[in-house]
Design a protein around this motif. Sequence first.
Motif, mmCIF file in Angstrom:
data_model
loop_
_atom_site.group_PDB
_atom_site.id
_atom_site.type_symbol
_atom_site.label_atom_id
_atom_site.label_comp_id
_atom_site.label_asym_id
_atom_site.label_seq_id
_atom_site.Cartn_x
_atom_site.Cartn_y
_atom_site.Cartn_z
ATOM 1 N N PHE A 285 -14.084 15.563 75.652
ATOM 2 C CA PHE A 285 -14.679 14.743 74.659
ATOM 3 C C PHE A 285 -15.982 14.166 74.739
ATOM 4 O O PHE A 285 -16.976 14.372 74.222
ATOM 5 C CB PHE A 285 -13.735 13.431 74.408
ATOM 6 N N LEU A 286 -16.305 13.410 76.108
ATOM 7 C CA LEU A 286 -17.554 12.762 76.288
ATOM 8 C C LEU A 286 -18.805 13.746 76.366
ATOM 9 O O LEU A 286 -19.732 13.535 75.612
ATOM 10 C CB LEU A 286 -17.463 11.849 77.624
ATOM 11 N N TRP A 287 -18.521 14.904 77.076
ATOM 12 C CA TRP A 287 -19.761 15.640 77.128
ATOM 13 C C TRP A 287 -20.140 16.351 75.877
ATOM 14 O O TRP A 287 -21.381 16.454 75.566
ATOM 15 C CB TRP A 287 -19.487 16.532 78.442
ATOM 16 N N PRO A 288 -19.179 16.844 75.086
ATOM 17 C CA PRO A 288 -19.378 17.556 73.915
ATOM 18 C C PRO A 288 -20.254 16.466 72.942
ATOM 19 O O PRO A 288 -20.800 16.803 72.084
ATOM 20 C CB PRO A 288 -18.074 18.063 73.254
ATOM 21 N N LEU A 289 -19.549 15.107 73.050
ATOM 22 C CA LEU A 289 -20.072 14.067 72.283
ATOM 23 C C LEU A 289 -21.479 13.876 72.291
ATOM 24 O O LEU A 289 -22.377 13.471 71.464
ATOM 25 C CB LEU A 289 -19.352 12.732 72.500
ATOM 26 N N ILE A 290 -21.988 13.923 73.698
ATOM 27 C CA ILE A 290 -23.376 13.797 73.883
ATOM 28 C C ILE A 290 -24.336 14.854 73.559
ATOM 29 O O ILE A 290 -25.289 15.070 72.846
ATOM 30 C CB ILE A 290 -23.500 13.630 75.260
ATOM 31 N N LEU A 304 -12.362 14.934 64.550
ATOM 32 C CA LEU A 304 -11.512 13.952 64.452
ATOM 33 C C LEU A 304 -12.030 12.368 64.771
ATOM 34 O O LEU A 304 -11.969 11.467 63.977
ATOM 35 C CB LEU A 304 -10.402 13.865 65.638
ATOM 36 N N ASN A 305 -12.791 12.264 65.880
ATOM 37 C CA ASN A 305 -13.549 10.938 66.148
ATOM 38 C C ASN A 305 -14.386 10.646 65.078
ATOM 39 O O ASN A 305 -14.310 9.344 64.748
ATOM 40 C CB ASN A 305 -14.369 11.113 67.371
ATOM 41 N N ALA A 306 -15.115 11.652 64.522
ATOM 42 C CA ALA A 306 -16.258 11.009 63.386
ATOM 43 C C ALA A 306 -15.441 10.814 62.117
ATOM 44 O O ALA A 306 -15.757 9.817 61.433
ATOM 45 C CB ALA A 306 -17.074 12.228 63.176
ATOM 46 N N PHE A 307 -14.180 11.509 61.864
ATOM 47 C CA PHE A 307 -13.468 11.231 60.631
ATOM 48 C C PHE A 307 -12.837 9.991 60.617
ATOM 49 O O PHE A 307 -12.822 9.274 59.694
ATOM 50 C CB PHE A 307 -12.495 12.488 60.646
ATOM 51 N N GLN A 308 -12.262 9.516 61.766
ATOM 52 C CA GLN A 308 -11.827 8.135 62.083
ATOM 53 C C GLN A 308 -12.761 7.224 61.955
ATOM 54 O O GLN A 308 -12.463 5.975 61.649
ATOM 55 C CB GLN A 308 -10.821 8.009 63.219
#
Lengths: 350, 339, 333
Positions: A285-290, A304-308
């Motif tokens: 999660f964190l690395w792709p997020l960056i 999913l994170n952005a959708f929520q």
Amino acid sequence: MGVATFLGRRAGGRKASFTDWLCYAYLAVAFLTIALPVVWLVLSSFKPESELTQYPPTILPNAPVLLEIEGQPRPLPAYTIEGREGVFGLRAQVGRIAVLIDPHPPHEQVRVEATTITRLAEPHLEVSNYTEPLTARLSAFDFPLFLYNSAFVTIVATILSVVMNSMAGYALSRYRFRSRMGFLLLVVFALMIPQTVILVPLFLVVNSLALYDTLWGAILPVAATPVGIFLMRQYMLTLPEDLFEAARIDGGSEWQLFWRIAVPLSMPAIAVLAILSVIWRWNDFLWPLIVLQRSENYTLQLGLNAFQGEFEVQWHYLLAMAVLSLLPVTLIFAFLQKSITGGIATTGMK
Amino acid sequence: MIQMKPAGLALHGVVKRFGPTEVIPPLDLVVVPGELCVLVGPSGCGKSTLLRMIAGLEEVTAGRIEIAGRDVTHAESAQRGVAMVFQSYALYPHLTVRQNMGFGLELAGRPKAEIREKVDAAAAILRMTDYMDRKPKALSGGQRQRVAIGRAIVRQPDLFLLDEPLSNLDAELRNEMRVEIARLHKELGVTMVYVTHDQVEAMTMADKIVVLNGGRIEQAGRPMDLYRDPQTAFVAGFIGSPRMNFLNGAALGEPSVHTWGIRPEHLAISPTEGDWPATVELVENLGSETLVHLQADGIGPVIVKLGRDATFETGGHVFLTPDPSAVRRFGADGKPLRR
Amino acid sequence: MAMNPLNAVGRWTVDWTNPPMRWLQARVGVRRMAFLFLLPNFLALAIFVFLPMLLNGVYAVTDGNRVLPTERAFVGLQHFRTLFSCTNYLDPATCAPEVFFFWRGLYNTVFFVVIEVVCMVGFSLATALVLNRLVRAQGFWRAVFFYPVMLSPVVVALIWKWILDRQGLLNGTLDRLGLDGLPWLLDAHWAMFWSIFIYVWAHAGFYTLIILAGLQAIPKDLYEAASLESDRPFTNGRIFRKVTLPLLMPTLLSVSVIAVTKAFQVFDEVWVLTRGGPGTATTFVLQSIYETGFTTAPREYGLAAAMSILLALIIFLLTGLQLVLSNRRMEDR
């Protein structure tokens, strides 16, 4: 034999003690705590949107029963009224007063206290929660693409990990050379540096290599798993040296020895590593997020994170997509549970 | 089909050192083409290291190795034209018998038809045709041994190396395979270098035995020459079973002799008369022969082998008479004393 | 035979790559081929682990929003001075505004770590002891407890967010029981509670597995020997104190070292659940680094690198401290 006696049986036919019952109680509570949230997620993911907002929540996925009533522009949800026979369609609810219509002619209108009516529901699986995000784009959210991105990252990173780690494990287990200890120490060192403390410079490196906002930027920095080197090395140390010497005498090159003997014989370890890698990469999660910026590069987790995080959370889609993201991991776990737990117990890494 | 061109082997001043310890001091050895040469010695004598150096699995510290007249000292194993049978058989567990036997040819990228033909031929020689699609773990010890040999045959090597190939088999199979390997050697006419710690294997199979001790060649020669005329006390003790009786020369009235040796089969035993009075301590009846363990008065423990069934009472008194022509006398340096 | 296609792929790969490899082997020799096998993995480690680690230091002493170190201005220890600018370290509000979240996050993290590790080790130990007593279906129960470990942190957070929703399952259940529900994630204390609870929920299976392996490594005859040598009858509690616990101590110590280092890096679950809120109640140190380096404008790479170094130091020191303490306890015995 009753359930209690069955559960109470222990080795040696001894009767269950108080401690045993305490253990069973513990297991039962823990089971509920672990299973209930997941089961609740799956059940909820099949509920229609209107059902999700019901409070207090209903347990099983239901849909309201709708009544086609002559003279009404759209179907009305069905209700029963306390003390009256039959089913009525709810036309409106104003404050504490509910207005209902008898579906049978002459379509009598009934005004009652809202507390006296009960909604009628029938079991219903809202499959469109799944099909709609997967077939139509929901504003910026292209879930099929996220799914593809996640699969691409997971598969490519796993293949890279397996190949690189087995090669390194092979070199560190089957050759004696002076700097071997040094390389092993480097692996330990790499194990001790969590990725979370090198995020900023890693971002620079990825940026300089023109990998920023590409799927490769999410793959390459995590593929060289030091844990995998250890796993492969420990396994390959157990292979008999004779097999390799025999192949050398038979004219095999070192490259052939690796691919034709070491790799096939290390399949159990490779399988464990591949499974672990699939789970790690799928859940990253964190690395792709960056590193992944544009939404067309999002993995499922980022999606999913952005959708929520949207202003209006569309829970019915979100829950369904969350279930979808659990599916591969759950399937893998169901079939390969032994090798996963075994692999983790031996490496002490997750 | 399977055709071999036996090659000779020559070691010139070969040395092996692991760090400061010298495992093999300068050593010379010649194996003529077609010979079955057995390297025998106690464990740790360097025989396996020597074989591994010939195979190219162990680097040579100094000296030269020639196979078929070609200097292969620094050549890779694959370039030496040798095949090796390992003590563990080294069968690839993930491959079938057929794949195991054809593996070397496959690595060399030979055509499939050729591999098949050669593997079938080798299987026929070894009588393994019915087991070709099994995996090694479905085979008995003897069958595994055959596959390992088959794998070597298929490659048609100039030189066969066998590293204690029978030590993982039980006694009966070992005898059987011993005959089998000897038969193969004759049929194929190949040069073989065979390492074992078992002097019975060495005696029964070898054209030439090389006895190694502490990395040195104690003696090399035909089996019966070594038996009859051991050049050192070590060889005298190592070859022959049970081992030669070594007695103190001084106790026998020959102070110039350090070690006085007589084989158990060269001692006569008599209840009434003889050179040495002795007490029977233990009698081992093996059926076709009898081993009598005795304590010779003032001389020491002695074993006598009789080629017949015989009964002696434990604790009984008898007399022993050595066959004078069979006595071997050695000096303090272990070298035989000539008279 | 499921692996056969894989073997076929491997064989095909090696067949066409072998000639150049054989040529290379002839050039460099058998032994040096080891370095060829090491090359890909260690090249990747060098680029993506070791190089960044060195660059961390470079970033921490340079300033600017440029990415390339050569384009960045050297500022010496300025970022560290900013980091340690608080007049009162117990009150993050007195620190420079750009490091307020870091210190707030650090205190939250320390609080989180202490509670979480105690709960995690306690719960995992209890579970492992229970599982170890099981005569049958141990594999099933181990799988049940391990399953949450496999779930993605994002989904774990979503599940619980859905349950803890104002109109969620928890409030609904409380309602049916006649109790009052709460907006769980909007209350600072409850948000922290649920962060810890969910983190333990998601990861305890891993520690349970390790402790269970440690328990099962204790030889059975030690228990028998202990009960034979003792003059007092052995109760479960005494067995645990006298035999199990001392022998399990090394496992428990290494488990707690792992737990502490992992807990210091808590981010995924809690960030998705609360985004660090309400306010800064569940803002943890990694979130402050992430936001300083990647979400604030302009991006403060230098400061974020300095924070990372501080975090790394804390983790290393705590790990070291635990190892030293555990060694001392081992020697005492």
